[in-house]
Write a protein that holds these residues in place. Structure first.
Motif, PDB file in Angstrom:
ATOM      1  N   PRO A  50     -68.840 -15.723   6.710  1.00  0.00           N
ATOM      2  CA  PRO A  50     -67.637 -14.972   6.339  1.00  0.00           C
ATOM      3  C   PRO A  50     -66.763 -15.664   5.294  1.00  0.00           C
ATOM      4  O   PRO A  50     -65.636 -15.239   5.075  1.00  0.00           O
ATOM      5  N   ILE A  51     -67.279 -16.743   4.683  1.00  0.00           N
ATOM      6  CA  ILE A  51     -66.568 -17.337   3.551  1.00  0.00           C
ATOM      7  C   ILE A  51     -67.555 -17.534   2.410  1.00  0.00           C
ATOM      8  O   ILE A  51     -68.776 -17.556   2.612  1.00  0.00           O
ATOM      9  N   VAL A  52     -67.009 -17.660   1.223  1.00  0.00           N
ATOM     10  CA  VAL A  52     -67.768 -18.041   0.044  1.00  0.00           C
ATOM     11  C   VAL A  52     -67.254 -19.398  -0.404  1.00  0.00           C
ATOM     12  O   VAL A  52     -66.037 -19.603  -0.515  1.00  0.00           O
ATOM     13  N   GLY A  53     -68.162 -20.336  -0.631  1.00  0.00           N
ATOM     14  CA  GLY A  53     -67.749 -21.661  -1.069  1.00  0.00           C
ATOM     15  C   GLY A  53     -67.326 -22.542   0.087  1.00  0.00           C
ATOM     16  O   GLY A  53     -67.785 -22.381   1.227  1.00  0.00           O
ATOM     17  N   THR A  54     -66.414 -23.457  -0.202  1.00  0.00           N
ATOM     18  CA  THR A  54     -66.037 -24.518   0.731  1.00  0.00           C
ATOM     19  C   THR A  54     -64.563 -24.411   1.104  1.00  0.00           C
ATOM     20  O   THR A  54     -63.715 -24.158   0.244  1.00  0.00           O
ATOM     21  N   LEU A  55     -64.272 -24.614   2.387  1.00  0.00           N
ATOM     22  CA  LEU A  55     -62.895 -24.714   2.858  1.00  0.00           C
ATOM     23  C   LEU A  55     -62.395 -26.150   2.692  1.00  0.00           C
ATOM     24  O   LEU A  55     -63.180 -27.093   2.784  1.00  0.00           O
ATOM     25  N   LYS A  56     -61.113 -26.304   2.465  1.00  0.00           N
ATOM     26  CA  LYS A  56     -60.528 -27.645   2.403  1.00  0.00           C
ATOM     27  C   LYS A  56     -60.711 -28.337   3.753  1.00  0.00           C
ATOM     28  O   LYS A  56     -60.309 -27.809   4.806  1.00  0.00           O
ATOM     29  N   ASN A  57     -61.408 -29.456   3.739  1.00  0.00           N
ATOM     30  CA  ASN A  57     -61.763 -30.211   4.955  1.00  0.00           C
ATOM     31  C   ASN A  57     -62.647 -29.406   5.907  1.00  0.00           C
ATOM     32  O   ASN A  57     -62.767 -29.755   7.085  1.00  0.00           O
ATOM     33  N   ASN A  58     -63.259 -28.322   5.398  1.00  0.00           N
ATOM     34  CA  ASN A  58     -64.116 -27.433   6.198  1.00  0.00           C
ATOM     35  C   ASN A  58     -63.370 -26.824   7.383  1.00  0.00           C
ATOM     36  O   ASN A  58     -63.982 -26.463   8.395  1.00  0.00           O
ATOM     37  N   ILE A  62     -56.245 -19.723  12.245  1.00  0.00           N
ATOM     38  CA  ILE A  62     -55.876 -18.352  12.598  1.00  0.00           C
ATOM     39  C   ILE A  62     -54.861 -18.453  13.727  1.00  0.00           C
ATOM     40  O   ILE A  62     -55.154 -19.065  14.772  1.00  0.00           O
ATOM     41  N   ASP A  63     -53.678 -17.889  13.516  1.00  0.00           N
ATOM     42  CA  ASP A  63     -52.616 -17.963  14.537  1.00  0.00           C
ATOM     43  C   ASP A  63     -52.407 -19.395  15.011  1.00  0.00           C
ATOM     44  O   ASP A  63     -52.269 -19.665  16.222  1.00  0.00           O
ATOM     45  N   GLU A  64     -52.428 -20.314  14.066  1.00  0.00           N
ATOM     46  CA  GLU A  64     -52.187 -21.743  14.293  1.00  0.00           C
ATOM     47  C   GLU A  64     -53.300 -22.424  15.092  1.00  0.00           C
ATOM     48  O   GLU A  64     -53.187 -23.602  15.428  1.00  0.00           O
ATOM     49  N   ASN A  65     -54.373 -21.696  15.376  1.00  0.00           N
ATOM     50  CA  ASN A  65     -55.550 -22.314  15.995  1.00  0.00           C
ATOM     51  C   ASN A  65     -56.517 -22.739  14.895  1.00  0.00           C
ATOM     52  O   ASN A  65     -56.724 -22.023  13.914  1.00  0.00           O
ATOM     53  N   GLU A  66     -57.132 -23.902  15.075  1.00  0.00           N
ATOM     54  CA  GLU A  66     -57.980 -24.491  14.049  1.00  0.00           C
ATOM     55  C   GLU A  66     -59.453 -24.216  14.321  1.00  0.00           C
ATOM     56  O   GLU A  66     -59.922 -24.314  15.457  1.00  0.00           O
ATOM     57  N   TYR A  67     -60.178 -23.856  13.261  1.00  0.00           N
ATOM     58  CA  TYR A  67     -61.618 -23.584  13.349  1.00  0.00           C
ATOM     59  C   TYR A  67     -62.325 -24.311  12.210  1.00  0.00           C
ATOM     60  O   TYR A  67     -61.711 -24.642  11.193  1.00  0.00           O
ATOM     61  N   GLN A  68     -63.611 -24.515  12.392  1.00  0.00           N
ATOM     62  CA  GLN A  68     -64.420 -25.148  11.355  1.00  0.00           C
ATOM     63  C   GLN A  68     -65.518 -24.197  10.885  1.00  0.00           C
ATOM     64  O   GLN A  68     -66.118 -23.487  11.699  1.00  0.00           O
ATOM     65  N   LEU A  69     -65.755 -24.184   9.590  1.00  0.00           N
ATOM     66  CA  LEU A  69     -66.855 -23.416   9.018  1.00  0.00           C
ATOM     67  C   LEU A  69     -67.518 -24.257   7.934  1.00  0.00           C
ATOM     68  O   LEU A  69     -66.830 -24.874   7.121  1.00  0.00           O
ATOM     69  N   PRO A  70     -68.851 -24.254   7.898  1.00  0.00           N
ATOM     70  CA  PRO A  70     -69.535 -24.978   6.834  1.00  0.00           C
ATOM     71  C   PRO A  70     -69.459 -24.203   5.520  1.00  0.00           C
ATOM     72  O   PRO A  70     -69.064 -23.032   5.483  1.00  0.00           O
ATOM     73  N   ARG A  71     -69.840 -24.850   4.451  1.00  0.00           N
ATOM     74  CA  ARG A  71     -69.891 -24.236   3.126  1.00  0.00           C
ATOM     75  C   ARG A  71     -70.662 -22.916   3.190  1.00  0.00           C
ATOM     76  O   ARG A  71     -71.747 -22.844   3.774  1.00  0.00           O
ATOM     77  N   HIS A  72     -70.099 -21.867   2.648  1.00  0.00           N
ATOM     78  CA  HIS A  72     -70.700 -20.526   2.570  1.00  0.00           C
ATOM     79  C   HIS A  72     -70.866 -19.847   3.938  1.00  0.00           C
ATOM     80  O   HIS A  72     -71.552 -18.825   4.034  1.00  0.00           O
ATOM     81  N   GLY A  73     -70.256 -20.384   4.987  1.00  0.00           N
ATOM     82  CA  GLY A  73     -70.299 -19.697   6.276  1.00  0.00           C
ATOM     83  C   GLY A  73     -71.588 -19.882   7.036  1.00  0.00           C
ATOM     84  O   GLY A  73     -72.380 -20.783   6.756  1.00  0.00           O
ATOM     85  N   PHE A  74     -71.808 -19.000   8.024  1.00  0.00           N
ATOM     86  CA  PHE A  74     -72.920 -19.177   8.961  1.00  0.00           C
ATOM     87  C   PHE A  74     -73.991 -18.095   8.910  1.00  0.00           C
ATOM     88  O   PHE A  74     -75.082 -18.268   9.459  1.00  0.00           O
ATOM     89  N   ALA A  75     -73.724 -16.957   8.274  1.00  0.00           N
ATOM     90  CA  ALA A  75     -74.665 -15.827   8.358  1.00  0.00           C
ATOM     91  C   ALA A  75     -76.039 -16.198   7.809  1.00  0.00           C
ATOM     92  O   ALA A  75     -77.065 -15.740   8.311  1.00  0.00           O
ATOM     93  N   ARG A  76     -76.072 -17.023   6.775  1.00  0.00           N
ATOM     94  CA  ARG A  76     -77.352 -17.372   6.148  1.00  0.00           C
ATOM     95  C   ARG A  76     -78.261 -18.170   7.070  1.00  0.00           C
ATOM     96  O   ARG A  76     -79.463 -18.273   6.826  1.00  0.00           O
ATOM     97  N   ASP A  77     -77.687 -18.736   8.134  1.00  0.00           N
ATOM     98  CA  ASP A  77     -78.462 -19.562   9.063  1.00  0.00           C
ATOM     99  C   ASP A  77     -78.762 -18.856  10.385  1.00  0.00           C
ATOM    100  O   ASP A  77     -79.240 -19.488  11.337  1.00  0.00           O
TER     101      ASP A  77
END
Length: 283
Positions: A50-58, A62-77
């Protein structure tokens, strides 16, 4: 598991893992998609969601809760389900589940619809918000086009006469540094030096398509009217180039981290569907 669609002049094969296109051939059995040799890059044409590219610090919030996503998200895997098949089309589906909700707290369905008409392959994306709140996301494509001849014998040809501005990456994030891609009669000769600082990131373009020329003749055309942004990328000495239609891109260094505030993000209302598509035409 793989699925192949075909007609009298072309055929395409899609891996159920990531619903990833890994082959597109003409009637002479010529291959136009990069083989995925891991010595250079082990993928062919992954979906970015659900993202394109890289998030700052990955990391994002959302609503002050922290989540991690790898570069380009997870759907490809992830494994997709084949939900519809005809001779020249195939539809794949990925549904949110316990695993995805830990990384991305939204209920969704992502469909990839491949349709082959003559020598044009349409890749359509359908994003369905199945939750009870607004859903932020990005989506993009990453097709790698095989270049069997010398890299310098190929050129990009833009649809329109423009000298577009592209952004440079720093540590995989969008920097504030830009350059102008100088074109000559809408064309740019391929050179590995062009990609020495990683991908070329165009936030906007006047052109809605880009054609790869092989010795001045059309080879592959990628049309992306539904996608405002574009990435161009290869690895040093690799015999492929990626033309990447995007809705969204990497974070900037100034990003707040709130996914709803991310530059280029799409916000989808509950029970709503988002559609986009691009095409690959082989010559």
């Amino acid at each position: 598991m793989n699925t192949t669609i075909s007609n009298s002049v072309a055929k395409a094969s899609i891996n159920h893992a990531g619903a990833e296109l890994f082959s597109l051939k003409n009637s002479q059995n010529k291959e136009f998609i990069w083989e995925g040799n891991p010595a250079f890059w082990g993928k062919h044409s992954p979906v970015l969601f659900p993202i394109v590219g890289t998030l700052k610090n990955n990391i994002y919030t959302i609503d002050e809760n922290e989540y991690q996503l790898p570069r380009h998200g997870f759907a490809r895997d992830m494994d997709f389900q084949l939900i519809e098949k005809t001779e020249n089309s195939a539809t794949f589906s990925l549904q949110s589940n316990k695993e995805t909700l830990l990384k991305y707290p939204f209920e969704f369905e992502l469909q990839l619809i491949y349709t082959l008409e003559n020598t044009t392959l349409t890749i359509a994306y359908k994003v369905i918000n199945k939750g009870s709140s607004k859903m932020p996301f990005s989506i993009g494509a990453h097709p790698a086009i095989a270049l069997p001849n010398a890299f310098e014998s190929y050129a990009f040809e833009f649809e329109k006469d423009e000298n577009p501005e592209f952004f440079l990456l720093e540590n995989d994030l969008i920097s504030d540094k830009t350059k102008i891609l100088e074109t000559n009669n809408r064309q740019v000769q391929l050179d590995y030096e062009l990609f020495k600082n990683d991908a070329l990131i165009f936030k906007t373009l006047e052109s809605n398509s880009l054609t790869i020329l092989e010795n001045s003749k059309p080879y592959v055309k990628v049309a992306f009217e539904d996608f405002p942004s574009l990435g161009l990328w290869t690895k040093d000495k690799a015999p492929f180039v990626c033309i990447e239609p995007w809705l969204g891109y990497s974070d900037t260094h100034e990003n707040s981290g709130d996914l709803f505030e991310k530059e280029g993000i799409i916000i989808l209302d509950k029970n709503q569907t988002f559609d986009s598509k691009f095409t690959i035409t082989i010559f």
